[in-house]
Design a protein around this motif. Structure first.
Motif, mmCIF file in Angstrom:
data_model
loop_
_atom_site.group_PDB
_atom_site.id
_atom_site.type_symbol
_atom_site.label_atom_id
_atom_site.label_comp_id
_atom_site.label_asym_id
_atom_site.label_seq_id
_atom_site.Cartn_x
_atom_site.Cartn_y
_atom_site.Cartn_z
ATOM 1 N N ALA A 169 -15.320 -14.135 16.827
ATOM 2 C CA ALA A 169 -15.374 -13.681 15.436
ATOM 3 C C ALA A 169 -15.299 -14.909 14.549
ATOM 4 O O ALA A 169 -14.717 -15.931 14.923
ATOM 5 N N GLY A 170 -15.877 -14.799 13.376
ATOM 6 C CA GLY A 170 -15.819 -15.894 12.417
ATOM 7 C C GLY A 170 -14.550 -15.842 11.589
ATOM 8 O O GLY A 170 -13.778 -14.878 11.647
ATOM 9 N N TYR A 171 -14.352 -16.868 10.769
ATOM 10 C CA TYR A 171 -13.156 -16.936 9.937
ATOM 11 C C TYR A 171 -13.048 -15.777 8.939
ATOM 12 O O TYR A 171 -11.953 -15.246 8.753
ATOM 13 N N PRO A 172 -14.143 -15.351 8.308
ATOM 14 C CA PRO A 172 -14.002 -14.206 7.397
ATOM 15 C C PRO A 172 -13.477 -12.956 8.102
ATOM 16 O O PRO A 172 -12.606 -12.262 7.570
ATOM 17 N N ALA A 173 -13.979 -12.685 9.299
ATOM 18 C CA ALA A 173 -13.518 -11.510 10.045
ATOM 19 C C ALA A 173 -12.047 -11.660 10.423
ATOM 20 O O ALA A 173 -11.282 -10.693 10.366
ATOM 21 N N LEU A 174 -11.640 -12.864 10.792
ATOM 22 C CA LEU A 174 -10.239 -13.093 11.150
ATOM 23 C C LEU A 174 -9.319 -12.934 9.946
ATOM 24 O O LEU A 174 -8.223 -12.382 10.058
ATOM 25 N N VAL A 175 -9.768 -13.405 8.786
ATOM 26 C CA VAL A 175 -8.962 -13.264 7.569
ATOM 27 C C VAL A 175 -8.813 -11.784 7.203
ATOM 28 O O VAL A 175 -7.707 -11.309 6.918
ATOM 29 N N VAL A 176 -9.907 -11.036 7.230
ATOM 30 C CA VAL A 176 -9.856 -9.605 6.923
ATOM 31 C C VAL A 176 -8.960 -8.889 7.930
ATOM 32 O O VAL A 176 -8.117 -8.056 7.552
ATOM 33 N N ALA A 177 -9.118 -9.217 9.213
ATOM 34 C CA ALA A 177 -8.291 -8.585 10.244
ATOM 35 C C ALA A 177 -6.808 -8.883 10.015
ATOM 36 O O ALA A 177 -5.968 -7.991 10.122
ATOM 37 N N GLY A 178 -6.497 -10.129 9.695
ATOM 38 C CA GLY A 178 -5.104 -10.499 9.434
ATOM 39 C C GLY A 178 -4.521 -9.758 8.250
ATOM 40 O O GLY A 178 -3.376 -9.299 8.289
ATOM 41 N N LEU A 179 -5.320 -9.636 7.182
ATOM 42 C CA LEU A 179 -4.848 -8.896 6.015
ATOM 43 C C LEU A 179 -4.634 -7.426 6.341
ATOM 44 O O LEU A 179 -3.642 -6.822 5.910
ATOM 45 N N LEU A 180 -5.545 -6.833 7.096
ATOM 46 C CA LEU A 180 -5.386 -5.429 7.470
ATOM 47 C C LEU A 180 -4.153 -5.213 8.343
ATOM 48 O O LEU A 180 -3.430 -4.230 8.177
ATOM 49 N N VAL A 181 -3.906 -6.144 9.255
ATOM 50 C CA VAL A 181 -2.705 -6.045 10.091
ATOM 51 C C VAL A 181 -1.454 -6.162 9.219
ATOM 52 O O VAL A 181 -0.492 -5.405 9.381
ATOM 53 N N GLY A 182 -1.470 -7.089 8.279
ATOM 54 C CA GLY A 182 -0.327 -7.257 7.380
ATOM 55 C C GLY A 182 -0.065 -6.017 6.542
ATOM 56 O O GLY A 182 1.072 -5.576 6.387
ATOM 57 N N ILE A 183 -1.136 -5.427 6.012
ATOM 58 C CA ILE A 183 -0.998 -4.198 5.223
ATOM 59 C C ILE A 183 -0.467 -3.065 6.098
ATOM 60 O O ILE A 183 0.438 -2.331 5.703
ATOM 61 N N GLY A 184 -1.014 -2.944 7.302
ATOM 62 C CA GLY A 184 -0.550 -1.906 8.222
ATOM 63 C C GLY A 184 0.905 -2.091 8.607
ATOM 64 O O GLY A 184 1.661 -1.118 8.747
ATOM 65 N N THR A 185 1.301 -3.338 8.745
ATOM 66 C CA THR A 185 2.691 -3.637 9.081
ATOM 67 C C THR A 185 3.629 -3.183 7.963
ATOM 68 O O THR A 185 4.691 -2.631 8.219
ATOM 69 N N ARG A 186 3.224 -3.399 6.728
ATOM 70 C CA ARG A 186 4.058 -2.969 5.599
ATOM 71 C C ARG A 186 4.123 -1.448 5.521
ATOM 72 O O ARG A 186 5.185 -0.867 5.345
ATOM 73 N N TYR A 187 2.952 -0.788 5.644
ATOM 74 C CA TYR A 187 2.929 0.677 5.570
ATOM 75 C C TYR A 187 3.644 1.311 6.760
ATOM 76 O O TYR A 187 4.268 2.359 6.624
ATOM 77 N N GLY A 188 3.554 0.678 7.922
ATOM 78 C CA GLY A 188 4.162 1.230 9.123
ATOM 79 C C GLY A 188 5.613 0.832 9.320
ATOM 80 O O GLY A 188 6.239 1.183 10.310
ATOM 81 N N SER A 189 6.165 0.085 8.366
ATOM 82 C CA SER A 189 7.553 -0.387 8.434
ATOM 83 C C SER A 189 7.841 -1.153 9.715
ATOM 84 O O SER A 189 8.890 -1.003 10.321
ATOM 85 N N GLY A 190 6.899 -1.966 10.119
ATOM 86 C CA GLY A 190 7.105 -2.796 11.297
ATOM 87 C C GLY A 190 5.794 -3.108 11.985
ATOM 88 O O GLY A 190 4.757 -2.518 11.685
ATOM 89 N N CYS A 191 5.864 -4.047 12.905
ATOM 90 C CA CYS A 191 4.670 -4.510 13.603
ATOM 91 C C CYS A 191 4.628 -3.944 15.026
ATOM 92 O O CYS A 191 5.499 -3.186 15.435
#
Length: 145
Positions: A83-105
């Motif tokens: 994957a390229g850097y844009p895809a990795l950045v988007v994936a990281g942001l989505l994981v971070g958002i999911g972590t906040r909404y899910g109250s944990g990783c």
């Protein structure tokens, strides 16, 4: 068609790693009364409380120090990310958002929460897994990437 690289199939080292992660998480909970979820540990450094910083820094230093120590004995395994850097950045942001909404990783819910028989962690882990399955299907089969 999925191809399995049988030369990379490592059930014994994988089992040993899983046992070590389980022992570490259980020890951390028993000795400190805290769940070894990375997002919570890192998040606690963003709003530090007195007397609550040193163990967090030590934990995170261990995450960085372990592969560094491995380098003293051997080369790190090759990492191939398709994957390229844009895809990795988007994936990281989505994981971070999911972590906040899910109250944990995934480490907090999947390793620590499930071992405590937490229904909330079961729901979170099932959600993580379902989102991953759907994402892979959409990206690979609908977008053909």
């Amino acid at each position: 068609m999925i191809e399995i690289a049988w030369s990379s199939f490592t059930p014994w080292s994988s089992l040993a790693g899983g046992i070590l992660i389980g022992l570490a998480a259980a020890s951390f909970l028993l000795l400190n009364g805290r769940v070894a979820g990375i997002s919570g540990i890192l998040g606690g450094l963003l709003t530090p409380a007195r007397g609550n910083i040193a163990w967090r820094v030590a934990f995170l230093a261990g995450l960085i120090g372990a592969p560094t120590a491995w380098l003293l004995a051997s080369d790190l395994p090759a990492i191939e990310i398709q994957a390229g850097y844009p895809a990795l950045v988007v994936a990281g942001l989505l994981v971070g958002i999911g972590t906040r909404y899910g109250s944990g990783c995934t480490s907090g819910h999947g390793v620590c929460g499930l071992s405590r028989l937490s229904l909330r962690s079961l729901a979170a882990t099932l959600s993580f897994m379902a989102a991953g399955f759907v994402t892979v299907y959409v990206i690979r089969h609908l977008f053909g990437v």
